[in-house]
Design an enzyme around this catalytic site. Structure first.
Site, PDB file in Angstrom:
ATOM      1  N   SER A 157      14.591  20.463 -17.039  1.00  0.00           N
ATOM      2  CA  SER A 157      13.486  21.414 -17.129  1.00  0.00           C
ATOM      3  C   SER A 157      13.960  22.661 -17.856  1.00  0.00           C
ATOM      4  O   SER A 157      15.093  23.106 -17.669  1.00  0.00           O
ATOM      5  CB  SER A 157      13.001  21.780 -15.722  1.00  0.00           C
ATOM      6  OG  SER A 157      12.180  22.933 -15.754  1.00  0.00           O
ATOM      7  N   HIS A 180       0.835  -1.209   0.000  1.00  0.00           N
ATOM      8  CA  HIS A 180       0.000   0.000   0.000  1.00  0.00           C
ATOM      9  C   HIS A 180       0.871   1.262   0.000  1.00  0.00           C
ATOM     10  O   HIS A 180       0.428   2.326   0.437  1.00  0.00           O
ATOM     11  CB  HIS A 180      -0.957   0.029   1.197  1.00  0.00           C
ATOM     12  CG  HIS A 180      -1.800  -1.192   1.320  1.00  0.00           C
ATOM     13  ND1 HIS A 180      -3.003  -1.356   0.670  1.00  0.00           N
ATOM     14  CD2 HIS A 180      -1.594  -2.348   2.021  1.00  0.00           C
ATOM     15  CE1 HIS A 180      -3.517  -2.530   0.964  1.00  0.00           C
ATOM     16  NE2 HIS A 180      -2.678  -3.159   1.771  1.00  0.00           N
TER      17      HIS A 180
END
Length: 473
Positions: A289, A167
């Site tokens: 970026s 999880h």
């Protein structure tokens, strides 16, 4: 100014034009043609035609010298394709008509005998099966190389411990190599699926005609042997020209492979993020970026993840095309091929990129070690009491009480004293200190398939044995 409409095409010059007197709308010509994408099958189409010419000669339909002329003429057509000299002409509707047209130009009227008893219905299915056999074999070699890289890294980095998650929450201590081999195990199943579907792909439709069979008694087993179809011949001519199961099976196997690679990529995307910092992609498989100079983005992994959705879309597309089509051949089937081509091309790229990412990936053992936390040993604490005879359902409760005690005090399990633990259960003694050892926790999982060093190395060896047995050293 409006563009002038193209002149309608003369149907009387087409292979099927005998009963037509009208001309085809130019838009319909473009709408109907498949040559822009199926020309990549030129080699398979020629190989299938050469085998069929030999079968016609064997059946007495072609004289020996006629068959030789056709086979040699087709070889010349192949040389033109190889040299980039093949000229596509108006009216070349698909790769089959283009090759036959050029053959007849080279050898004369005898070229018109090649299609005796043959339909494009059985021809196209043969071409795609022949092409796909080769592509699946290449896919298998690519997946095998990815598995080999995983096995090599797992052996070399077997000492590295990391947090295991369920999880996406802290769960237990595992080895980095165990995590990696978990994905390699999925890739092995993918390879098995590709291997297992090959005989069904390599089943010969040629000799089925349009739907009812071939009236000239061509030896279909001979053709299958000539083309290397290990699956023999399709047993029913109507099914042979209508069957596209081999497309669905291949695209499904490719789709599931991409699902597995997507999950692997997702893990690494998470592990490469700032809060984790367990791994770093090499510059060869990352981008930056345009605004933020510090960024190093795992674009290769993100594209692997994204392309999984693309391939799944292709699977749904193929199944949607085939649903509801009546028995035998329908032109709808043409819409399957671009989806198949795109799937195969995408999988080749995805697996090769994944191999490049994995072979150059930098791992950070210190960051992985820092990610290990005391709560990940809570199960070990429960198992400590199991070894003293306490039922697991009780020990689970007692270990949970210890976790709650640590939470309430704002400390970790490591900070609880033996006396603290004794208030939970009297069988806690000084030897409980041995539980607080992450390496011990991993080594206790020594069953087959577990995360102990011995077990992981056994998994590596089994994978290498599999690769060797499959001829993928």
């Amino acid at each position: 100014m409006a563009q002038a409409a193209a002149a309608p095409a003369d149907n009387t010059k087409k292979l099927w034009g005998g009963r037509f007197t009208g001309k085809t709308d130019p838009l319909m010509e473009k709408f109907n043609e498949s040559l822009p994408f199926d020309k990549r099958l030129w080699a398979e189409d020629i190989k299938g035609s050469q085998a069929y010419a030999k079968a016609l000669a064997k059946a007495g339909i072609l004289a020996h010298d006629e068959a030789v002329t056709i086979v040699e003429g087709l070889a010349k057509v192949a040389e033109e394709w190889k040299a980039g000299a093949f000229v596509i002409k108006a009216g070349d509707e698909d790769i089959h008509t283009a090759n036959e047209r050029r053959l007849t130009e080279l050898v004369g009227a005898v070229g018109g005998k090649l299609h005796t008893g043959r339909s494009r219905n059985d021809q196209v299915a043969t071409d795609y099966r022949l092409w796909l056999v080769g592509q699946v074999e290449v896919m298998r070699s690519e997946v095998g190389e990815l598995m080999r890289v995983a096995a090599d890294r797992s052996e070399a980095e077997v000492e590295v411990l990391m947090p295991g998650f369920t999880h996406l929450q802290n769960a237990m201590t595992v080895r980095w190599s165990h995590w990696l081999m978990s994905h390699a195990a999925a890739w092995q199943r993918d390879d098995m699926r590709l291997r297992d579907l090959l005989p069904r792909v390599a089943t010969l439709p040629l000799g089925s005609g349009a739907l009812a069979g071939n009236p000239f008694l061509v030896d279909r087993q001979f053709i299958a042997k000539e083309l290397g179809f290990g699956g023999g011949v399709c047993p029913n001519s109507m099914d042979a020209v209508s069957d596209r199961d081999f497309v669905i099976e291949t695209v499904f196997a490719a789709s599931l492979l991409c699902v597995h690679l997507s999950r692997w990529a997702e893990d690494l995307i998470i592990y490469s993020s700032g809060p984790f910092g367990y791994v770093q992609c090499s510059d060869a498989y990352a981008t930056g970026s345009s605004l933020m100079p510090q960024k190093k983005n795992p674009d290769a992994l993100e594209l692997i993840r994204g392309k999984g959705g693309r391939v799944q879309g292709n699977l749904m597309g193929v199944m949607a095309v085939l649903k509801g089509t009546p028995t035998t051949y329908n032109k709808d089937f043409q819409e399957c091929w671009e989806l198949l081509f795109d799937t195969v091309d995408t999988v080749h790229d995805v697996v090769r990129i994944a191999t490049g990412v994995l072979s150059t990936l930098r791992i950070k053992p210190d960051r992985m070690k820092a990610g290990l936390s005391a709560d990940m040993l809570a199960t070990d604490l429960a198992e400590y009491l199991v070894r003293k005879g306490v039922p697991f359902r009780e020990t689970h409760h007692h270990s949970g009480a210890a976790v709650k005690m640590a939470e309430d005090r704002g400390c970790t399990l490591f900070d609880l004293t033996v006396d603290d633990l004794k208030t939970i259960h009297p069988l806690f003694t000084d030897d409980v200190a041995a539980v607080w050892d992450f390496n011990r926790s991993a080594e206790m999982r020594d069953t087959e398939g577990g995360t102990s060093k011995r077990s992981v190395l056994e998994q590596v060896q089994k994978m290498r044995t599999y690769l060797a047995a499959e001829g993928q050293h």
